[in-house]
Design a protein around this motif. Structure first.
Motif, PDB file in Angstrom:
ATOM      1  N   TYR A 103     -12.218   6.432   4.306  1.00  0.00           N
ATOM      2  CA  TYR A 103     -11.851   7.973   2.951  1.00  0.00           C
ATOM      3  C   TYR A 103     -10.255   7.260   1.666  1.00  0.00           C
ATOM      4  CZ  TYR A 103     -12.229  12.139   5.803  1.00  0.00           C
ATOM      5  OH  TYR A 103     -12.204  13.542   6.172  1.00  0.00           O
ATOM      6  N   SER A 104      -9.833   5.644   2.640  1.00  0.00           N
ATOM      7  CA  SER A 104      -8.748   5.298   1.694  1.00  0.00           C
ATOM      8  C   SER A 104     -10.146   4.412   0.263  1.00  0.00           C
ATOM      9  CB  SER A 104      -7.803   4.345   2.572  1.00  0.00           C
ATOM     10  OG  SER A 104      -7.282   5.095   3.461  1.00  0.00           O
ATOM     11  N   LYS A 160       0.919   5.403   1.022  1.00  0.00           N
ATOM     12  CA  LYS A 160       0.387   6.385   1.812  1.00  0.00           C
ATOM     13  C   LYS A 160       0.113   7.420   0.871  1.00  0.00           C
ATOM     14  CE  LYS A 160      -0.097   8.259   6.021  1.00  0.00           C
ATOM     15  NZ  LYS A 160       0.422   8.456   7.857  1.00  0.00           N
ATOM     16  N   GLN A 216      -9.659   5.155  -3.255  1.00  0.00           N
ATOM     17  CA  GLN A 216      -9.464   4.313  -3.994  1.00  0.00           C
ATOM     18  C   GLN A 216     -10.698   3.569  -5.274  1.00  0.00           C
ATOM     19  OE1 GLN A 216      -8.294   1.079  -2.268  1.00  0.00           O
ATOM     20  NE2 GLN A 216      -8.383  -0.574  -4.261  1.00  0.00           N
ATOM     21  N   ALA A 231       0.864  -1.102   0.332  1.00  0.00           N
ATOM     22  CA  ALA A 231       0.392  -0.131   0.088  1.00  0.00           C
ATOM     23  C   ALA A 231       0.642   1.393  -0.153  1.00  0.00           C
ATOM     24  CB  ALA A 231      -0.731   0.008   1.383  1.00  0.00           C
TER      25      ALA A 231
END
Length: 125
Positions: A110-111, A90, A115, A88
């Motif tokens: 959020y992630s 950041k 994505q 992953a």
């Protein structure tokens, strides 16, 4: 992102194996057609994850009607999502404060949202 690729299923000595003509070396096998289909999905997901992790592009799938299997074989479409890789990255980004407040109140993931948005933007979804 869901991928869909044609696969050729072969029967040999009472068991089955499958190959993806567009994805060199991507194969699987099983004792039944159902088991072989599951293996095909796993093979496609893993193959795609490796290609994408290497920063390469997957080839465009051949239209199923253009594939002419040998006798005693059949063609089927297989769909799969690339297997999740452990790598992953950041990212630090800025958004308006009012939008952040609304998103936090909604417990926005959020992630996942970023994505999903990037996949749509890049026409991968």
């Amino acid at each position: 992102m869901t991928l869909v690729y044609p696969a050729i299923f072969h029967e040999e000595d009472g068991s089955f194996w499958v190959e993806f003509p567009d994805l060199e070396g991507c194969q699987s096998f099983g004792d039944t057609i159902a088991e072989t289909m599951e293996g095909a999905k796993e093979a496609l997901a893993g193959y795609a994850a490796v290609v994408l992790e290497e920063g390469k592009q997957l080839p465009t799938p051949t239209p199923i009607q253009n594939i002419k299997p040998e006798e005693h074989c059949f063609v089927s479409l297989i769909d799969a999502k690339p297997a999740s890789t452990k790598r992953a990255v950041k990212k630090t980004l800025s958004i308006p404060a009012w939008l952040n407040d609304l998103a936090e109140d909604a417990h926005a993931p959020y992630s996942a949202i970023l994505q999903d948005g990037l996949e749509k933007y890049l026409h991968l979804a």
